[in-house]
Motif scaffolding. Structure first.
Motif, PDB file in Angstrom:
ATOM      1  N   PRO A 193     -63.130  36.204 -78.765  1.00 23.95           N
ATOM      2  CA  PRO A 193     -64.594  36.190 -78.784  1.00 23.95           C
ATOM      3  C   PRO A 193     -65.132  34.769 -78.652  1.00 23.95           C
ATOM      4  CG  PRO A 193     -63.757  37.696 -80.445  1.00 23.95           C
ATOM      5  CD  PRO A 193     -62.564  36.975 -79.894  1.00 23.95           C
ATOM      6  N   GLY A 194     -66.132  34.591 -77.778  1.00 18.02           N
ATOM      7  CA  GLY A 194     -66.697  33.266 -77.574  1.00 18.02           C
ATOM      8  C   GLY A 194     -68.167  33.283 -77.243  1.00 18.02           C
ATOM      9  N   ARG A 195     -68.800  34.448 -77.303  1.00 15.87           N
ATOM     10  CA  ARG A 195     -70.220  34.534 -76.972  1.00 15.87           C
ATOM     11  C   ARG A 195     -71.039  34.837 -78.217  1.00 15.87           C
ATOM     12  NH1 ARG A 195     -73.032  37.900 -71.952  1.00 15.87           N
ATOM     13  NH2 ARG A 195     -74.562  36.266 -71.496  1.00 15.87           N
ATOM     14  N   TYR A 196     -72.110  34.084 -78.399  1.00 17.93           N
ATOM     15  CA  TYR A 196     -73.004  34.243 -79.544  1.00 17.93           C
ATOM     16  C   TYR A 196     -72.266  34.034 -80.867  1.00 17.93           C
ATOM     17  CZ  TYR A 196     -75.657  36.350 -75.754  1.00 17.93           C
ATOM     18  OH  TYR A 196     -76.270  36.570 -74.559  1.00 17.93           O
ATOM     19  N   MET A 197     -71.612  32.910 -80.966  1.00 17.18           N
ATOM     20  CA  MET A 197     -70.871  32.545 -82.170  1.00 17.18           C
ATOM     21  C   MET A 197     -71.762  31.697 -83.080  1.00 17.18           C
ATOM     22  SD  MET A 197     -67.876  33.874 -81.413  1.00 17.18           S
ATOM     23  CE  MET A 197     -66.574  33.077 -82.350  1.00 17.18           C
ATOM     24  N   VAL A 198     -71.563  31.814 -84.379  1.00 17.98           N
ATOM     25  CA  VAL A 198     -72.328  31.022 -85.341  1.00 17.98           C
ATOM     26  C   VAL A 198     -71.376  30.102 -86.087  1.00 17.98           C
ATOM     27  CG1 VAL A 198     -73.724  31.103 -87.441  1.00 17.98           C
ATOM     28  CG2 VAL A 198     -74.130  32.746 -85.613  1.00 17.98           C
ATOM     29  N   GLY A 199     -71.740  28.834 -86.193  1.00 18.50           N
ATOM     30  CA  GLY A 199     -70.889  27.877 -86.871  1.00 18.50           C
ATOM     31  C   GLY A 199     -71.676  26.718 -87.453  1.00 18.50           C
ATOM     32  N   PRO A 200     -71.022  25.894 -88.261  1.00 15.38           N
ATOM     33  CA  PRO A 200     -71.692  24.768 -88.906  1.00 15.38           C
ATOM     34  C   PRO A 200     -71.893  23.599 -87.951  1.00 15.38           C
ATOM     35  CG  PRO A 200     -69.378  24.787 -89.506  1.00 15.38           C
ATOM     36  CD  PRO A 200     -69.609  26.017 -88.674  1.00 15.38           C
ATOM     37  N   VAL A 201     -73.038  22.956 -88.047  1.00 16.96           N
ATOM     38  CA  VAL A 201     -73.359  21.786 -87.234  1.00 16.96           C
ATOM     39  C   VAL A 201     -74.136  20.799 -88.110  1.00 16.96           C
ATOM     40  CG1 VAL A 201     -74.563  20.917 -85.189  1.00 16.96           C
ATOM     41  CG2 VAL A 201     -73.470  23.165 -85.119  1.00 16.96           C
ATOM     42  N   PRO A 202     -73.770  19.514 -88.131  1.00 14.38           N
ATOM     43  CA  PRO A 202     -74.519  18.545 -88.934  1.00 14.38           C
ATOM     44  C   PRO A 202     -75.985  18.497 -88.506  1.00 14.38           C
ATOM     45  CG  PRO A 202     -72.460  17.593 -88.150  1.00 14.38           C
ATOM     46  CD  PRO A 202     -72.618  18.896 -87.438  1.00 14.38           C
ATOM     47  N   VAL A 203     -76.874  18.477 -89.459  1.00 18.24           N
ATOM     48  CA  VAL A 203     -78.304  18.466 -89.139  1.00 18.24           C
ATOM     49  C   VAL A 203     -78.733  17.152 -88.500  1.00 18.24           C
ATOM     50  CG1 VAL A 203     -78.835  20.124 -90.954  1.00 18.24           C
ATOM     51  CG2 VAL A 203     -78.900  17.675 -91.469  1.00 18.24           C
TER      52      VAL A 203
END
Length: 589
Positions: A372-382
């Motif tokens: 799976p690689g579409r519409y993934m949610v993950g952490p990103v520095p603000v």
């Protein structure tokens, strides 16, 4: 890739995806877009009963039921389209009778909602309008996805762990994963106490401490994040962060090679058994001459499983080829991105329309597998550039929804780490074999677009032995006459390939491959093409050397100048009813 570069032919494209689900066309937008999980409530709470006259009604259409205004507008514009709706009857099982009336002899999957005298069903626009005019129907509303409760990190349930079977391995031991990317934000709770080393090898200017771009943190979160409701593929794995990217997502190939060198020198100290490369070079080349390919091969020959993203320069209607290092290397595990559809079942999964696939310049079919690689949610520095450039993709503070083979690769890296946690004696060839033989074929996917299929954690982790998909290549591994290190004898391989087009069949002669449904009929025949190899433009040693010289200062990068992918709200989240069924053991993806 910088703004304005063309997405045509063989390109140095980025690893971000584009295109609306199910749309064969693609725009230059390489991202999923739109806010996710915002203002989502229980379905009935969304239905505000207003006078029907407040919504535009079709001319001369006799409408007696309430229809969600946005739904009414959509069915009027697209009467032949398909819409997931909930039909509510006025009383006494009237909804079932009304739905049966518009369906006639057509067979449809229908869900009976007894508590509201309702039916959940997929209908075309004309059928929706017909129900709206039925005097026995009180309302027709969208069957919208809803949250289990709030949008907090504690209760988020992404779909991909259930699609891949990784939800059952959250407590399993795993080997250390090196993430070669833009760095990792070590302050994130997802990685507390598990970042074994944090190394900066970027020689480009404009690189902030930690993760100034944000991409590496996202990739690491998918591979090995650990936070309730947001676990990555291998949440118990330790992580080594190797920063090779500046804040704009660019890196010199020489820096990526330096990262491979660092891993080789320090793998024993940190226990590194897996290396994730969610990037690719910007110059098409043969693996026989490409320096980045040679660097990752050296890792492979020294016990490190290399996982590489295929790239996002694919086409929805034809192969793109996979000509860029390191995903073009036949030894490593190259990963394409799948679109998981509307359910946890793999039966509706297909390749994401931008996921690259096809033959390398050397004739090898890639990718090997998909995840799976579409519409993934993950952490990103603000504070990252990614976070500020893409505010429409922010789902919660410090989290984004993104798409790309960049995020399919770390799922496979996590599975590889879990395999090594259970089978520490496996070598990279065995890990690759376990992943490939455990993959599930996707009946709806175009041939080769997903490799042998979509990864399945349980089928791969629980194998007691694994066949070697690199068997035909391994006979060309020799000792370097100077260093004694194992290297690939490209000249001998080329001579063999030129004289014997069937040399690759040795990889699939192992009896254990016979248990895989794809073994003899498809992948074994497609895994190497002498026709593709014969047309390679690198045949001249002189031209290959010239390409190599240019590549040494080229960038290994992904494009960030993507715009326009239509939002698919909450498409990466598992349906609450499906989640209940999975947890109860009554649904097996």
């Amino acid at each position: 890739m910088r703004n304005g570069e063309q997405r045509r032919g063989v390109r140095a494209s980025a690893l971000w995806g584009s295109g609306k689900r199910g749309d064969g066309s693609r725009s230059n937008a390489l991202w999923g877009s739109g806010k996710r999980r915002t203002a989502l409530f229980a379905t009935l709470a969304l239905v505000v009963l207003v006078p029907f006259g407040a919504a535009a009604s079709p001319a001369k259409q006799d409408v007696s039921a309430y229809v969600t205004p946005s739904l009414l507008s959509s069915v009027q514009v697209n009467p032949a389209g398909t819409f997931s709706v909930i039909v509510q009857g006025k009383a006494g099982n009237q909804a079932a009778k009304a739905v049966a009336g518009v369906l006639g002899a057509a067979k449809k999957d229908v869900k009976n909602l007894r508590s509201i005298d309702g039916m959940a069903v997929d209908l075309n626009g004309a059928q929706v309008l017909a129900l709206a005019a039925d005097k026995h129907v009180s309302a027709v509303t969208l069957d919208a996805r809803v949250r289990l409760s709030s949008s907090s990190a504690a209760d988020t349930k992404e779909k991909w762990p259930f699609v891949t079977g990784l939800d059952k391995y959250s407590g399993a031991p795993a080997a250390t994963i090196a993430i070669v990317d833009s760095g990792i934000d070590a302050s994130r709770p997802e990685f507390a106490g598990r970042i074994a080393a944090n190394v900066n090898l970027t020689t480009l200017t404009g690189n902030s401490p930690g993760d100034g771009r944000g991409h590496g943190t996202f990739v690491a979160g998918i591979a090995a994040g650990k936070l309730s409701g947001r676990d990555g593929a291998a949440p118990n794995a330790k992580i080594v962060s190797i920063d090779v990217m500046d804040d704009q997502g660019m890196a010199r190939t020489s820096d990526v090679i330096a990262a491979a060198d660092w891993i080789l020198a320090n793998k024993a100290q940190y226990g590194i058994r897996v290396a994730n490369f969610s990037l690719h070079s910007s110059v098409a080349n043969s693996f026989m001459y490409d320096p980045l390919d040679k660097a990752v091969e050296r890792l492979w020959f020294n016990g490190v499983v290399v996982v590489a993203a295929a790239g996002n320069y694919g086409y929805a209607d034809r192969p793109s080829g996979v000509p860029f290092a390191p995903g073009n290397d036949p030894f490593v595990i190259t990963v394409g991105a799948s679109d998981t559809g509307k359910s946890v079942s793999t039966n509706d999964d297909v390749a994401a329309p931008w996921s690259a696939y096809g033959y390398t310049l050397d004739g090898f079919a890639k990718p090997d597998v998909a995840a799976p690689g579409r519409y993934m949610v993950g952490p990103v520095p603000v504070t990252s550039t990614l976070y500020s450039e893409r505010p429409d993709h922010i789902t919660d503070p410090g989290y984004m929804e993104l798409s790309g083979t960049s995020f399919a690769a770390p799922i496979v890296s996590g599975i590889a780490a879990l395999i090594l946690g259970k089978h520490p004696d496996f070598n990279p060839d065995q890990v690759k074999g376990a992943i490939m033989i455990g993959a599930k074929p996707l009946p709806r996917a175009t041939d080769m677009s997903e490799g042998v299929g979509e990864v399945n954690a349980g089928r791969s982790i629980e194998r007691q032995g694994a066949p070697n998909p690199n068997r035909a290549l391994d006979s060309f591994i020799v000792s370097d006459p100077v260093s004694g290190a194992p290297i690939f004898d490209a000249a001998s391989w080329a001579a063999k390939a030129k004289g014997d087009a069937s040399w690759a069949s040795a990889s699939w002669s192992d009896a254990s491959w016979a248990s895989a449904s794809w073994a003899s009929a498809s992948w074994a025949e497609a895994s190497w093409s002498d026709a593709s190899w014969a047309s390679a433009s690198w045949a001249s040693t002189a031209s290959a050397a010239a390409s190599w010289a240019d590549l040494s200062l080229a960038s290994a990068s992904w494009a960030d100048n993507a715009e326009g992918e239509t939002a698919d709200v909450d498409s990466g989240a598992i349906d609450p009813l499906e989640l209940q069924a999975v947890l109860a053991g009554t649904l097996d993806p």
